[in-house]
Structure formats: C-alpha cells, structure tokens
Design an enzyme around this catalytic site. Structure first.
Site, PDB file in Angstrom:
ATOM      1  NE  ARG A 175       9.114 -57.238 -19.618  1.00 45.42           N
ATOM      2  CZ  ARG A 175       8.131 -56.403 -19.250  1.00 45.42           C
ATOM      3  NH1 ARG A 175       7.874 -56.214 -17.990  1.00 45.42           N
ATOM      4  NH2 ARG A 175       7.414 -55.788 -20.132  1.00 45.42           N
TER       5      ARG A 175
ATOM      6  NE  ARG B 202       7.815 -53.245 -25.791  1.00 46.46           N
ATOM      7  CZ  ARG B 202       7.079 -52.505 -24.984  1.00 46.46           C
ATOM      8  NH1 ARG B 202       6.084 -51.814 -25.468  1.00 46.46           N
ATOM      9  NH2 ARG B 202       7.361 -52.436 -23.704  1.00 46.46           N
TER      10      ARG B 202
ATOM     11  NE  ARG C 188       3.764 -58.240 -29.056  1.00 49.07           N
ATOM     12  CZ  ARG C 188       2.494 -58.273 -29.449  1.00 49.07           C
ATOM     13  NH1 ARG C 188       2.120 -58.998 -30.476  1.00 49.07           N
ATOM     14  NH2 ARG C 188       1.586 -57.562 -28.800  1.00 49.07           N
TER      15      ARG C 188
ATOM     16  CG  ASP D  84       2.726 -60.496 -18.924  1.00 42.11           C
ATOM     17  OD1 ASP D  84       3.691 -59.794 -19.238  1.00 42.11           O
ATOM     18  OD2 ASP D  84       1.825 -60.095 -18.170  1.00 42.11           O
TER      19      ASP D  84
ATOM     20  CE1 TYR E   9      -0.257 -54.005 -14.436  1.00 43.98           C
ATOM     21  CE2 TYR E   9       0.767 -55.416 -12.786  1.00 43.98           C
ATOM     22  CZ  TYR E   9       0.856 -54.410 -13.729  1.00 43.98           C
ATOM     23  OH  TYR E   9       2.069 -53.808 -13.973  1.00 43.98           O
TER      24      TYR E   9
HETATM   25  O1  CP3 Z   1      12.256 -61.802 -20.995  1.00 48.36           O
HETATM   26  C1  CP3 Z   1      11.539 -61.900 -19.968  1.00 48.36           C
HETATM   27  O2  CP3 Z   1      11.809 -61.315 -18.910  1.00 48.36           O
HETATM   28  C2  CP3 Z   1      10.332 -62.827 -19.988  1.00 48.36           C
HETATM   29  C3  CP3 Z   1       9.103 -62.253 -20.305  1.00 48.36           C
HETATM   30  C4  CP3 Z   1       8.321 -61.331 -19.366  1.00 48.36           C
HETATM   31  C5  CP3 Z   1       7.320 -60.461 -19.879  1.00 48.36           C
HETATM   32  N1  CP3 Z   1       6.663 -59.905 -18.819  1.00 48.36           N
HETATM   33  C6  CP3 Z   1       7.052 -60.241 -21.310  1.00 48.36           C
HETATM   34  C7  CP3 Z   1       6.339 -59.025 -21.743  1.00 48.36           C
HETATM   35  C8  CP3 Z   1       8.293 -61.214 -17.975  1.00 48.36           C
HETATM   36  C9  CP3 Z   1       9.196 -61.862 -16.921  1.00 48.36           C
HETATM   37  C10 CP3 Z   1       7.239 -60.315 -17.644  1.00 48.36           C
HETATM   38  C11 CP3 Z   1       6.863 -59.983 -16.261  1.00 48.36           C
HETATM   39  C12 CP3 Z   1       5.888 -58.909 -16.031  1.00 48.36           C
HETATM   40  N2  CP3 Z   1       4.772 -58.594 -16.763  1.00 48.36           N
HETATM   41  C13 CP3 Z   1       5.903 -58.077 -14.879  1.00 48.36           C
HETATM   42  C14 CP3 Z   1       6.905 -58.182 -13.759  1.00 48.36           C
HETATM   43  C15 CP3 Z   1       8.211 -57.565 -14.109  1.00 48.36           C
HETATM   44  C16 CP3 Z   1       8.227 -56.075 -14.102  1.00 48.36           C
HETATM   45  O3  CP3 Z   1       8.599 -55.516 -15.155  1.00 48.36           O
HETATM   46  O4  CP3 Z   1       7.957 -55.471 -13.051  1.00 48.36           O
HETATM   47  C17 CP3 Z   1       4.807 -57.194 -14.980  1.00 48.36           C
HETATM   48  C18 CP3 Z   1       4.446 -56.107 -14.000  1.00 48.36           C
HETATM   49  C19 CP3 Z   1       4.085 -57.545 -16.166  1.00 48.36           C
HETATM   50  C20 CP3 Z   1       2.816 -56.954 -16.682  1.00 48.36           C
HETATM   51  C21 CP3 Z   1       3.010 -56.391 -18.015  1.00 48.36           C
HETATM   52  N3  CP3 Z   1       3.121 -57.114 -19.174  1.00 48.36           N
HETATM   53  C22 CP3 Z   1       3.136 -55.015 -18.338  1.00 48.36           C
HETATM   54  C23 CP3 Z   1       3.086 -53.876 -17.340  1.00 48.36           C
HETATM   55  C24 CP3 Z   1       3.311 -54.957 -19.734  1.00 48.36           C
HETATM   56  C25 CP3 Z   1       3.427 -53.724 -20.586  1.00 48.36           C
HETATM   57  C26 CP3 Z   1       4.809 -53.228 -20.400  1.00 48.36           C
HETATM   58  C27 CP3 Z   1       5.353 -52.596 -21.615  1.00 48.36           C
HETATM   59  O5  CP3 Z   1       6.590 -52.456 -21.591  1.00 48.36           O
HETATM   60  O6  CP3 Z   1       4.598 -52.259 -22.546  1.00 48.36           O
HETATM   61  C28 CP3 Z   1       3.331 -56.267 -20.240  1.00 48.36           C
HETATM   62  C29 CP3 Z   1       3.524 -56.689 -21.643  1.00 48.36           C
HETATM   63  C30 CP3 Z   1       4.780 -57.434 -21.920  1.00 48.36           C
HETATM   64  N4  CP3 Z   1       5.179 -58.523 -21.216  1.00 48.36           N
HETATM   65  C31 CP3 Z   1       5.716 -57.176 -22.970  1.00 48.36           C
HETATM   66  C32 CP3 Z   1       6.694 -58.180 -22.859  1.00 48.36           C
HETATM   67  C33 CP3 Z   1       7.895 -58.391 -23.747  1.00 48.36           C
HETATM   68  C34 CP3 Z   1       5.609 -56.066 -24.011  1.00 48.36           C
HETATM   69  C35 CP3 Z   1       4.445 -56.322 -24.926  1.00 48.36           C
HETATM   70  C36 CP3 Z   1       4.741 -56.417 -26.414  1.00 48.36           C
HETATM   71  O7  CP3 Z   1       5.741 -57.032 -26.853  1.00 48.36           O
HETATM   72  O8  CP3 Z   1       3.908 -55.901 -27.170  1.00 48.36           O
END
Ligand code: CP3
Length: 345
Positions: A23, A27, A36, A73, A149
């Site tokens: 990640r 943010r 974003r 994602d 999910y």
């Molecule tokens: O930089 C990176 O790592 C690449 C981008 C990436 C995202 N999601 C962007 C994202 C990667 C590799 C993921 C993987 C992901 N997504 C996982 C596996 C990794 C982990 O953390 O266990 C999971 C479970 C998800 C599902 C998911 N997507 C969730 C639970 C959320 C909300 C989490 C939060 O912090 O709010 C997301 C949204 C998401 N995916 C964001 C980002 C940067 C935040 C959303 C935003 O910017 O508004």
C-alpha cells in the site's frame, strides 16, 4: 542495469536488500489525495489509466523504492464478474452480498479481460516510465479473501457468513473458489502480458482458517493459481502473502510453488530465517505502526529485520501489512534510506 528486487525474487544472491512497501500508494501521501479528489468513485479511479499510472509512480519517485506496485484493488475481480462493488468513505468496500449459494451460477468470467483492460493499459504505461532499476509488480487477491468480501458484502469481524458457506455448502463454495482460481490466474497472466515483472497474491484473511480449511480454501487454490500462471509464464516470480497464518507459513513456503512468501509482523525473525528462508525468498515484516513510533524503536526493528535478512536465500524489506493512512511520509523516506545504506554491498 540490474534490478535488485527482481534478482531477489529469482533467488539470485545479492548483497543489497531491496525495499518496497505494501500500500505504498495511498492516502498518507498528499499528492495521492490531490489526484484521488479528481474522481468521486474509487473504482472509476482504478479504471482510469492516466490517474492509476500517476499514483503508482508517486511513491517510487518520492522515496526511491525498488518496486512499483500497480495501483488497483483486489475487488476489481468481483466487479468484473458482475457483482456490484462500491467504496464508502469511512466504511471501506461495500458489495451486494451473494446471499444465496445459488447466486454463484450468475457469475461470469467471460468479460474479465475486457473489463480489466484499463489495468493492463496502466501497467504497460508504467513499465515504459519506470527507471531501469525498478521492478513492476502486478497483484490480485487470493480466492478465500475475495470470497470473503463477496459473501460478507464487506469487511467482517468473525466471517460467520463466509464460514457457514465453507462448512455448510462446501460444493457451492468450492464452485465459487474454482471460478476465482481461474479469474485470478487469468488476471495475473493479463498483468504479466502487459508488463508486470512479478506478481503478488494477497490472502489478507487467510489467518482465520483452521488446519483442514486452510489447506482446502487457502493453500490449494493458491497452489492451483501458481501452477496455471507458471504454465504460461514460468520465468515470472510469484509472491504470496497469507496474512497472519502463524504455523502455516511453512506449508505455504514449501507447498505452494511460490518464489517468495511475504510475512506479517508477528512472525518471529528466527523462524523467518531458519524455516522459511531456507525454502523461499522472504519478504517483510516491519510492523506498519512502527513508522509512526519513536525513532529509537523504529531503528532497532529495522536493524533486526536486516540482520535476519542475511540468511540462506534473499530477503526483501517490506512491512507486515499495508501502510496506515496516518503515516508520516518522512518516516517512509527515512526507512528506505536506512535499508539502502545499511545493506549496501
Ligand atoms: O500501493 C498499493 O499497494 C497498490 C494499491 C492497492 C490498493 N488496495 C489500493 C487501495 C492494493 C495492493 C490493495 C489491496 C487490497 N485491497 C487488499 C489486500 C491488502 C490488504 O491490505 O490486506 C484488500 C483487503 C483490499 C480491499 C480494500 N480496498 C479495502 C479493505 C479498502 C478500504 C481500506 C481503507 O483503508 O479504507 C480498499 C480501498 C483502497 N484500496 C484504498 C486504496 C489506496 C483506499 C481508498 C481511497 O483512496 O479512498
């Protein structure tokens, strides 16, 4: 020019410890927030190659990381198969939960590649823009985590609905897992064909499975995905991240066919070195919260992780899980520099 991360993944011995962070785009970076803000909907953002390319490159430019992970994602797969996926601020992902096991029959992989074409386009563009020393990583969720999910409709505390399917309707659940095995393998191949040089499989919720269920719903599907990707792309390294699986990490390292295993922050470093690193390249495992902790604590742990890294196979420095939104970017810069300095030849 050599690519330290790709060399470590291929098991070639290198003195340098490469570093990238799960990640790493997100943010905690003001420049991410700026981009974003240009799209209201998170999935629209993921499917906009221009924006996805820009946020993928941001942390690489700012910190001098050895890896770039494509911005996307894990939930693009259910979205591509026709399940409604939305992201609500403060709540995370919200899906139209599958509800009834018979709903599995409505899912279709037919338009997966077409639906995910913007991801492949973004990968190709990033690969053209990266420095020669940086490795481009593609990724997907593992079937168990994606299924969580799809069935729970979002994040969950106890995974009661997911487990009631796995235990109570194992044939329908197996049908869902089978669809996801094919979808994930297909999506990983699509990313490799577009220019990803390595891929990572995230099994974020693997740590809630007891022994038999772990083998059936985590290890076996991942093993099948790896075999099918390797059948087409034998030279592309595959990293697996089975989050919080404790004693089962050894099975994953031994039996999955992965080139590298990413470990959470709770795995003892001695186990990482003496058990896992004899089998595969190890990636991890700084607690992401330490990036927000006093410097002495951060320094001590970075040094301990680097010390264990001198084992039988390569080590890739990473976190035990993703960067937290309140992380100061200066701490990330500090750790990247420290790892590069302390591990240099
Ligand atoms: O930089 C990176 O790592 C690449 C981008 C990436 C995202 N999601 C962007 C994202 C990667 C590799 C993921 C993987 C992901 N997504 C996982 C596996 C990794 C982990 O953390 O266990 C999971 C479970 C998800 C599902 C998911 N997507 C969730 C639970 C959320 C909300 C989490 C939060 O912090 O709010 C997301 C949204 C998401 N995916 C964001 C980002 C940067 C935040 C959303 C935003 O910017 O508004």
């Amino acid at each position: 020019m050599a690519k330290p991360l790709l060399s470590a993944l291929k098991g070639e011995s290198t003195n340098d410890v490469p570093i990238w962070l799960m990640r790493q785009a997100g943010r905690y970076l003001p420049e991410y927030m700026e981009v974003r803000a240009r799209s209201k909907d998170f999935l629209d953002f993921c499917y906009n190659p221009e924006l996805a390319v820009e946020v993928t490159l941001q942390p690489v430019r700012r910190f001098g990381l050895d890896g770039a992970i494509i911005f996307s994602d894990i939930l693009v797969i259910p979205d591509a198969m026709g399940q409604k996926v939305a992201y609500e601020p403060g709540r995370g992902p919200v899906l139209d939960a599958l509800g009834d096991p018979r709903k599995v029959d409505d899912l279709s992989r037919e338009s997966l590649r077409a639906h995910l074409a913007p991801v492949y386009q973004a990968i190709t563009e990033v690969s053209q823009k990266l420095d020669d020393s940086v490795t481009l990583i593609g990724f997907a969720g593992a079937p168990w985590t994606i299924a969580s999910y799809m069935i729970e409709g979002g994040s969950s505390r106890d995974f009661a609905r997911l487990k009631s399917w796995a235990y109570g309707a194992p044939e329908k659940f197996a049908a869902l897992i089978d669809i996801l095995v094919d979808a994930v393998a297909d999506h990983l191949c699509g990313q490799i064909e577009a220019g990803a040089e390595a891929v990572q499989i995230f099994d974020s919720w693997a740590g809630v499975l007891p022994e038999d269920a772990f083998d059936t719903w985590c290890l076996d599907p991942i093993k099948r995905i790896i075999a099918s990707v390797k059948a087409v792309h034998p030279a592309t390294p595959i990293i697996v991240f089975p989050n919080r699986v404790g004693f089962f990490y050894e099975r994953m390292a031994r039996d999955s066919g992965a080139d590298a295993v990413s470990i959470d922050a709770m795995v003892p470093l001695a186990t990482a070195r003496e058990v896992l690193q004899k089998l595969v390249t190890v990636q991890g495992n700084l607690d992401p919260n330490l990036l927000c902790a006093p410097k002495e604590l951060l320094d001590r742990r970075v040094d301990e992780v680097l010390e264990q890294a001198r084992g039988a196979k390569a080590h890739i420095f990473n976190l035990g899980h993703g960067i937290l939104p309140h992380t100061p970017p200066s701490a990330v810069k500090y750790v990247v520099e420290r790892v590069h300095e302390l591990s240099a030849g």
